[in-house]
Design a protein around this motif. Structure first.
Motif: not given
Length: 95
Positions: A50-51, A68-69, A71-72
């Protein structure tokens, strides 16, 4: 309008305008790895997290760049994915 569709459109719009976490990237370089399919397997495992937005394989430098993000996902969480493959590696910021 369907509630699910509304939520999807809100999620999509949030990604387009840059809401949420900031984008980040790291590069995993591998030592003594001469198997292209092993490098692909690492990239696929990272992509499944995820992310993770994107993975780019560089066979000439035996590395995988991961976008990647933040926050995730975190570099530490991604490290665990790479560790699970059992290869010797180093993590650095992209140049």
């Amino acid at each position: 309008m369907n509630r699910g569709l509304v939520l999807f459109l809100m999620w999509l719009l949030a990604g387009v305008v840059g809401c949420g976490g900031s984008r980040a990237s790291v590069v995993y370089s591998f030592q003594e790895l001469d198997c292209s399919s092993c490098l692909i397997a690492v990239a696929q495992d990272l992509s499944a997290r995820p992310g993770v937005d994107d993975t780019t394989i560089d066979k000439s430098t035996v590395a995988v760049q991961v976008a990647y993000d933040s926050s995730l996902a975190s570099p530490e969480a991604l490290d665990k994915v790479v560790d699970a493959k059992g290869f010797s590696w180093t993590r650095k910021s992209p140049t």
